[in-house]
Design a protein around this motif. Structure first.
Motif, PDB file in Angstrom:
ATOM      1  N   UNK A  34      21.453 -57.126   1.403  1.00 32.66           N
ATOM      2  CA  UNK A  34      20.386 -56.624   2.521  1.00 32.66           C
ATOM      3  C   UNK A  34      20.750 -55.383   2.668  1.00 32.66           C
ATOM      4  N   UNK A  35      19.968 -54.605   3.457  1.00 33.06           N
ATOM      5  CA  UNK A  35      20.240 -53.261   4.052  1.00 33.06           C
ATOM      6  C   UNK A  35      20.742 -53.310   5.224  1.00 33.06           C
ATOM      7  N   UNK A  36      21.823 -52.679   5.429  1.00 29.21           N
ATOM      8  CA  UNK A  36      22.561 -52.989   6.821  1.00 29.21           C
ATOM      9  C   UNK A  36      22.847 -51.656   7.362  1.00 29.21           C
ATOM     10  N   UNK A  37      23.223 -51.692   8.742  1.00 25.48           N
ATOM     11  CA  UNK A  37      23.117 -50.594   9.717  1.00 25.48           C
ATOM     12  C   UNK A  37      24.640 -50.763  10.476  1.00 25.48           C
ATOM     13  N   UNK A  38      25.080 -49.407  10.670  1.00 30.90           N
ATOM     14  CA  UNK A  38      26.508 -49.585  11.381  1.00 30.90           C
ATOM     15  C   UNK A  38      26.404 -49.758  12.813  1.00 30.90           C
ATOM     16  N   UNK A  39      27.202 -50.717  13.557  1.00 29.36           N
ATOM     17  CA  UNK A  39      27.204 -50.889  14.784  1.00 29.36           C
ATOM     18  C   UNK A  39      27.442 -49.633  15.971  1.00 29.36           C
ATOM     19  N   UNK A  40      28.174 -48.526  15.317  1.00 29.39           N
ATOM     20  CA  UNK A  40      28.082 -47.405  16.096  1.00 29.39           C
ATOM     21  C   UNK A  40      26.970 -46.644  16.241  1.00 29.39           C
ATOM     22  N   UNK A  41      26.116 -46.565  15.315  1.00 26.58           N
ATOM     23  CA  UNK A  41      24.825 -45.879  15.497  1.00 26.58           C
ATOM     24  C   UNK A  41      23.950 -46.726  16.529  1.00 26.58           C
ATOM     25  N   UNK A  42      23.958 -47.855  16.464  1.00 20.60           N
ATOM     26  CA  UNK A  42      23.143 -48.860  17.903  1.00 20.60           C
ATOM     27  C   UNK A  42      23.753 -48.480  19.084  1.00 20.60           C
ATOM     28  N   UNK A  43      25.105 -48.234  19.244  1.00 21.33           N
ATOM     29  CA  UNK A  43      25.790 -48.384  20.451  1.00 21.33           C
ATOM     30  C   UNK A  43      25.895 -46.798  20.783  1.00 21.33           C
ATOM     31  N   UNK A  44      25.350 -45.799  20.143  1.00 26.00           N
ATOM     32  CA  UNK A  44      25.431 -44.498  20.252  1.00 26.00           C
ATOM     33  C   UNK A  44      26.802 -43.738  20.238  1.00 26.00           C
ATOM     34  N   UNK A  45      27.540 -44.314  19.162  1.00 30.38           N
ATOM     35  CA  UNK A  45      28.979 -43.734  19.023  1.00 30.38           C
ATOM     36  C   UNK A  45      28.961 -42.463  18.039  1.00 30.38           C
ATOM     37  N   UNK A  46      27.856 -42.207  17.373  1.00 28.01           N
ATOM     38  CA  UNK A  46      27.768 -41.111  16.473  1.00 28.01           C
ATOM     39  C   UNK A  46      27.761 -39.774  17.300  1.00 28.01           C
ATOM     40  N   UNK A  47      28.596 -38.977  16.675  1.00 28.41           N
ATOM     41  CA  UNK A  47      28.712 -37.530  17.673  1.00 28.41           C
ATOM     42  C   UNK A  47      27.674 -36.824  17.553  1.00 28.41           C
ATOM     43  N   UNK A  48      27.696 -35.939  18.196  1.00 18.60           N
ATOM     44  CA  UNK A  48      26.449 -34.962  18.713  1.00 18.60           C
ATOM     45  C   UNK A  48      25.935 -34.173  17.691  1.00 18.60           C
ATOM     46  N   UNK A  49      26.805 -33.725  16.604  1.00 23.34           N
ATOM     47  CA  UNK A  49      26.273 -32.808  15.460  1.00 23.34           C
ATOM     48  C   UNK A  49      26.043 -33.805  14.024  1.00 23.34           C
ATOM     49  N   UNK A  50      24.696 -33.876  13.722  1.00 22.71           N
ATOM     50  CA  UNK A  50      24.672 -34.223  12.545  1.00 22.71           C
ATOM     51  C   UNK A  50      24.997 -33.427  11.247  1.00 22.71           C
ATOM     52  N   UNK A  51      25.776 -33.938  10.401  1.00 30.51           N
ATOM     53  CA  UNK A  51      26.337 -33.325   9.253  1.00 30.51           C
ATOM     54  C   UNK A  51      25.624 -33.554   8.059  1.00 30.51           C
ATOM     55  N   UNK A 177      29.107 -37.514  11.082  1.00 28.23           N
ATOM     56  CA  UNK A 177      28.377 -36.571  12.211  1.00 28.23           C
ATOM     57  C   UNK A 177      29.791 -36.090  12.923  1.00 28.23           C
ATOM     58  N   UNK A 178      29.633 -34.963  13.498  1.00 29.31           N
ATOM     59  CA  UNK A 178      30.810 -34.164  14.088  1.00 29.31           C
ATOM     60  C   UNK A 178      30.729 -33.608  15.376  1.00 29.31           C
ATOM     61  N   UNK A 179      31.843 -33.534  16.184  1.00 28.58           N
ATOM     62  CA  UNK A 179      31.901 -33.119  17.508  1.00 28.58           C
ATOM     63  C   UNK A 179      33.519 -32.351  17.571  1.00 28.58           C
ATOM     64  N   UNK A 180      33.150 -31.294  18.324  1.00 28.32           N
ATOM     65  CA  UNK A 180      34.680 -30.459  18.671  1.00 28.32           C
ATOM     66  C   UNK A 180      34.920 -31.066  20.169  1.00 28.32           C
ATOM     67  N   UNK A 181      36.186 -31.529  20.389  1.00 25.83           N
ATOM     68  CA  UNK A 181      36.755 -32.022  21.487  1.00 25.83           C
ATOM     69  C   UNK A 181      37.570 -31.073  21.905  1.00 25.83           C
ATOM     70  N   UNK A 182      37.506 -30.868  23.244  1.00 27.72           N
ATOM     71  CA  UNK A 182      38.288 -29.508  24.024  1.00 27.72           C
ATOM     72  C   UNK A 182      39.423 -30.280  24.975  1.00 27.72           C
ATOM     73  N   UNK A 183      40.541 -29.954  24.937  1.00 25.77           N
ATOM     74  CA  UNK A 183      41.245 -30.126  25.809  1.00 25.77           C
ATOM     75  C   UNK A 183      41.951 -29.109  26.623  1.00 25.77           C
ATOM     76  N   UNK A 184      41.315 -27.835  26.628  1.00 26.29           N
ATOM     77  CA  UNK A 184      41.387 -26.937  27.527  1.00 26.29           C
ATOM     78  C   UNK A 184      40.446 -25.748  27.360  1.00 26.29           C
TER      79      UNK A 184
END
Length: 415
Positions: A34-51, A177-184
């Motif tokens: 069957x065709x599957x889909x990741x749970x992180x997509x359904x939960x909105x865990x993908x990062x903000x920038x599609x690559x 997907x990708x995202x830059x995380x900042x600590x400063x």
């Protein structure tokens, strides 16, 4: 490592489970999944920038092994295609200390930057974490990239999430997907984020191209049993990005919509924070440079700055003094002219008063009335009183002289 959950026997040439025609003749045993889909997509865990979002031939297990576990393929791709140096696998895949169900691996390499000015190369520290691994469903891997040698490299890292799901019985969907995380703070934040995302897209496109070439050259390893390699290649190239055959629940759809709005809001806020981040980053950059510099280096910058500042101050003060001197000279000249006109007018008015009806002498001009400003009226009044006193004194002296003349005349008569 799981295998496809459902095995079925069908005649190639008859319709398959998803309605597409079979890809060769004969009766073989081939997997149907069957065709599957990741749970992180359904939960909105993908990062903000599609690559990247693509479909590759073969199962998620083999695609995952090729992307992350095949040391030979990865090293050749990094060394020959990406021109990376000093590639080191610091630790092989092992359970993460904080999460035994999560596999982690660390590696590093030197990436040439190719810039004319600045750093020629930078060290990259990579940490891969397989946060979910179920080859019958999907695989999710999070990659953290740090570049401590670049400007502001100590206050950010690049997160990349790679999700591999079933696209069909013979192909897999890869979503990155990708995202830059900042600590400063950093005053070049916008530039860093744009460069990071462009670098991720370039790397993933080249990796996809290299994987397709490798799979084409090793079809017996990657094409599932029971499928014709040529037909699989054609089907994958013409296959659109799959969607799940079943409609997601309302809560899942709402969660995805909420995550999309949050990502959109975050993108809008990045533009508003740019000016503040620029100022804060510049201050921190100056502070870091000050802390990391020696006393002699600081003096090399402070002394020329003080000299230039003093020269500028002297030039500015000199110009102001010259302007003030000229203004004072003009003021003095105007005051002298004004006083001269006032005295002339006051001296001529009594003479004109003692000779009523007298005409001015030929060639002379009648005294002109002087309009006095408000600030000078007191001074003029005081000056007028002084002139009146002088005039009275003159009359008194004239009377004394007349009496002395009479006394002399009397004395002469007596003699």
């Amino acid at each position: 490592m799981g295998r496809p959950a459902l095995e079925a026997t069908r005649s190639l040439g008859s319709p398959t489970a998803n309605g597409s025609p079979a890809m060769s003749a004969g009766t073989v045993v081939s997997p149907v999944h069957r065709v599957t889909q990741c749970a992180c997509r359904l939960e909105g865990l993908h990062y903000i920038e599609p690559i990247i979002d693509t479909v590759l031939p073969d199962t998620p297990e083999r695609i995952y092994n090729l992307m992350f576990a095949s040391s030979e393929f990865l090293k050749d791709f990094m060394r020959l295609n990406q021109k990376l140096d000093d590639i080191q696998i610091l630790s092989d895949w092992a359970p993460s200390p904080g999460n035994q169900g999560c596999l982690a691996r660390t590696m590093s390499y030197i990436k040439p930057l190719g810039g004319v000015i600045g750093l020629k190369s930078a060290k990259c520290e990579i940490r891969n974490e397989t946060v979910h691994r179920d080859f019958d469903d999907y695989v999710a891997t999070v990659t953290t990239t740090r570049t401590p040698d670049v400007p502001s490299g100590g206050v950010f890292n690049v997160k990349t999430r790679t999700c591999i799901t079933w696209a069909s019985s013979a192909s897999s969907r890869v979503v990155v997907t990708s995202q830059v995380e900042w600590t400063g703070r950093s005053w070049i934040r916008v530039f860093i984020e744009r460069s990071a995302y462009e670098g991720q897209r370039s790397y993933q496109r080249e990796l996809e191209c290299a994987m397709r070439i490798y799979i084409q050259g090793h079809q017996t390893e990657f094409i599932p049993p029971g499928f014709d390699p040529a037909a699989v290649a054609v089907a994958v190239q013409g296959q659109s990005v799959p969607t799940t055959p079943t409609t997601p629940s309302r809560s899942a759809a709402r969660s995805e919509e909420t995550a999309r709005k949050e990502r959109e809001q975050e993108r809008n806020q990045r533009g508003l924070q740019w000016a503040y981040d620029t100022l804060e980053g510049a201050i921190e950059l100056i502070r870091d440079a000050w802390d990391q510099s020696s006393t002699s280096t600081i003096l090399y910058f402070v002394i020329p700055f003080l000299v230039l500042s003093n020269l500028w101050t002297l030039m500015l003060v000199g110009r102001r003094e010259e302007a003030g001197r000229r203004k004072e000279m003009r003021r003095t000249e105007e005051r002298e002219k004004w006083m001269q006109g006032i005295i002339t007018a006051l001296l001529e008015e009594p003479a004109a008063g003692r000779q009523p009806g007298a005409l001015p002498a030929a060639g002379s001009q009648a005294p002109q009335s002087v309009r006095l400003p408000e600030s000078r009226r007191d001074e003029v009044a005081e000056l007028g009183h002084s002139l009146d006193a002088v005039e009275e004194l003159g009359h008194s002296l004239y009377a004394v002289e007349e009496r002395l003349r009479l006394i002399r005349q009397c004395l002469q008569e007596l003699d």
